[in-house]
Enzyme design. Structure first.
Site, PDB file in Angstrom:
ATOM      1  N   ALA A  29       0.827  -1.206   0.000  1.00  0.00           N
ATOM      2  CA  ALA A  29       0.000   0.000   0.000  1.00  0.00           C
ATOM      3  C   ALA A  29       0.861   1.256   0.000  1.00  0.00           C
ATOM      4  CB  ALA A  29      -0.914   0.007   1.227  1.00  0.00           C
ATOM      5  N   GLY A  68       0.686  -5.676   1.434  1.00  0.00           N
ATOM      6  CA  GLY A  68      -0.505  -6.137   0.739  1.00  0.00           C
ATOM      7  C   GLY A  68      -0.194  -6.915  -0.517  1.00  0.00           C
TER       8      GLY A  68
END
Length: 649
Positions: A29, A68
């Site tokens: 992210a 992520g």
């Protein structure tokens, strides 16, 4: 999400491969987007679609898969990685835990003993290690990655698929006991930090809770941490440690070529600096006129390299290559071909000026001359040469081969390309550089001197040495001011020739109590280096106080805390206002990476703003200290510390 939906809808598609379109698979992210409204599809939505896909989904990982990005691959039915790829869940280093299933899927793919350091400490693994522990199916040559991934995907299309969430946690023996043992082993690293504790709790959930319950808890905790003070502090440092490489006014300055380095002085600092340079591929000539010191340095460097190889931190071939880059010499004349010469001699102005005057005669035109001074006036040192534009301070921290901070001290006449070269060198030798203006102690030691003055004043007034150290250590520092002083050596910068017993430190040195290395300093030390309170020191302090008419009293921990932290923070405000530091974050980077300020509080300037600048000013007034003009002006204007930053920083 659209691509997955489309692939699932097309009958001709048998399997799906996910690959990165740029130089990496995914770095995770963008933390600059935290706090913005959530958008559909979320990462959780995408991951659920991948895991529940009736067609196999396989990840082709190259470069890095972090945060992520790695969470996405954990939901895939297969994973291949190119040799050299790096995989990890570093969220904990930003005060977070994975929020898209990472804490639950990882321990179902890799042994719990491997998942623990990845999740709780944020440690990454390379492709070969990932293959060995089961994180990926195998590592392949980079040029073969996409074809191998296609083959694996088509092979999986002929077999029943499994969902990672349906697998059991991989643990041999009592999983909760493994988690508890890991927590105790790393207590010093994770104590007081919210995110590691949350990661441990999430792993306990993985062992004991239904997967849906554990996933829901993980997501809720991740969002709570994101809004917390520790995550804000750690994200602040994340950006601050990248900003320090940008210095205004150097846009058109080209770094000088550094191919050979000379180091003057083979003591502890000289050895550490040499290790940093040769480990980064730079040939070094280490100059020391005393044969015994030079021989000891050569042996110590060889032992350090051997230890790095034995611990797996360095390949054997790299250790051999590094050792071959070291040349030892007794004469400054051997540095006539060096591009950079770093002086690491005794911390006395006359000593450094003498060395620089001789280097001015020896060094080639255009060579950079750097001093490792930790306090002294870099312009006064440069004045011993006819080339002050080539002189800069490069203040390494001990042990120089391990400590990440490098204070770069700009003199009045230091050339822009010398600063640019210093910043480039820092990146090359894996240091975090902070450019500081020239003043006594620069950034870090100037603030440290204020804390030290307060600590020694309270000691004279009756405060307990051990209790003051405990106050600082309970805040999160690895050691308090007196233990740190003993470790560094009380005789650093002390001279018997000019000592007059004007301070407790001078009297300790006069008594031969030079610190831990001497077996006695503020504390007494046994053969194993364990400290204990010293009745000798207490008698010395009582006598010192009595001679000055100071009536000793009981000083509580609240007063200790206020006096040990707030005056040095105010000194940081002065440093900003004077332009010695460019940004508040630069001061934070110095103290976190050079002095052990607890990272999860963001550094002294971030801590001050979180506390409230008015509260800092009021706290100073409460102990009888007048806040600096700079701090008072900020409070009156309701302005942040950033308003004191360089306008182009």
């Amino acid at each position: 999400m659209r691509a997955i939906t489309r692939a699932l809808a097309e009958d001709a598609v048998e399997a799906i491969v996910i690959a990165g379109s740029q130089k990496i698979f995914s770095g995770g992210a963008d933390i600059r987007e935290f706090g913005q409204p959530a958008q559909y599809p979320s990462l959780v939505d995408v991951i659920d679609a991948i895991e529940q896909s009736p067609k196999p989904v396989v990840a082709a990982i190259h470069g890095v898969a972090l945060g992520g990005g790695l969470e996405l691959t954990l939901a895939c039915h297969g994973r291949l990685a190119a040799d050299g790829a790096r995989l990890g869940l570093p969220e904990v280093t930003l005060g977070l835990i994975p929020g898209a299933g990472g804490t639950q899927r990882l321990p179902r793919l890799v042994p719990l003993t491997q998942a623990l350091p990845m999740l709780v400490l944020g440690e990454p693994v390379d492709a070969s290690s990932a293959a060995a522990c089961g994180l990926i199916d195998r590592a392949v040559e980079p040029e073969a990655l996409f074809k191998a991934t296609q083959d694996l995907a088509l092979d999986l299309a002929r077999r029943p698929l499994r969902m990672t969430r349906d697998l059991p946690v991989r643990a041999i023996g009592d999983a909760n006991a493994l988690i508890e043992a890991f927590s105790l082993k790393h207590e010093a690293r994770i104590k007081g930090r919210d995110a590691p504790a949350a990661a441990l709790a999430a792993l306990r959930d993985a062992v004991s809770q239904p997967v849906e319950t554990a996933l829901a808890r993980e997501r809720a905790v991740s969002l709570d941490l994101r809004a917390g003070a520790q995550s804000r502090a750690l994200r602040h440092l994340h950006f601050a440690e990248r900003q320090v490489f940008r210095y205004p006014g150097l846009e058109s300055a080209s770094p000088r070529a550094i191919e050979r380095v000379g180091i003057v002085g083979a003591g502890t600092m000289g050895r550490g600096i040499a290790l940093s340079m040769i480990s980064a591929g730079l040939p070094v000539t280490l100059v020391e006129p005393k044969a015994d010191i030079l021989g000891h340095a050569r042996t110590a460097i060889a032992n350090s390299l051997a230890s790095s190889v034995a611990k797996g931190r360095m390949l054997e071939a790299d250790g051999v290559a590094a050792s071959q880059r070291l040349t030892c010499a007794a004469d400054l004349a051997s540095l006539d071909d060096a591009d950079l010469i770093v002086e690491a001699a005794y911390e006395r102005m006359e000593v450094k000026q003498d060395i620089f005057a001789r280097l001015d005669q020896v060094a080639r035109p255009g060579a950079m001359l750097a001093s490792n001074t930790s306090y002294l006036d870099i312009d006064a040192i440069a004045s011993a040469t006819r080339r002050p534009q080539d002189v800069v301070g490069l203040h390494f921290f001990s042990p120089a081969n391990l400590m990440r901070l490098l204070e770069i001290v700009r003199g009045d006449r230091t050339a822009p390309d010398v600063l640019a070269t210093s910043l480039a060198l820092a990146r090359r030798i894996a240091k975090i550089p902070v450019v500081a203006g020239n003043c006594h102690g620069f950034i870090g030691n100037r603030m440290l001197a204020v804390r030290r003055a307060q600590a020694e004043a309270m000691l004279t007034e009756g405060a307990d040495i051990g209790e003051m150290d405990e106050v600082v250590e309970s805040f999160g520092f690895p050691m308090g001011p007196f233990r740190m002083a003993d470790l560094a050596g009380l005789d650093l910068g002390w001279s018997a020739a000019i000592s007059r017993g004007a301070s407790i430190r001078e009297r300790l040195n006069e008594a031969g109590r030079h610190g831990q290395k001497a077996g006695a300093g503020f504390y007494d030390y046994d053969a194993a280096g364990k400290p204990s309170p010293s009745s000798v020191v207490m008698d010395l302090v009582r006598g010192f106080a009595a001679a000055r008419g100071i009536v000793q009293r009981r000083i509580g921990r609240d007063e200790m805390r206020t006096r040990l932290f707030l005056p040095m923070i105010d000194e940081g405000v002065r440093i900003l206002a004077e332009g010695i530091a460019l940004r508040p974050g630069d001061i934070d980077v110095v103290w976190v990476n050079g002095y052990g300020w607890p990272r999860h509080t963001g550094g002294p300037m971030h801590y001050a703003e979180a506390m409230g600048l008015a509260e800092v000013a009021n706290g100073l007034s409460a102990i009888g200290l007048k806040p600096s003009r700079a701090l008072s002006d900020l409070v009156a204007a309701g302005a942040p510390l950033a308003s004191l930053a360089h306008p182009e920083a």
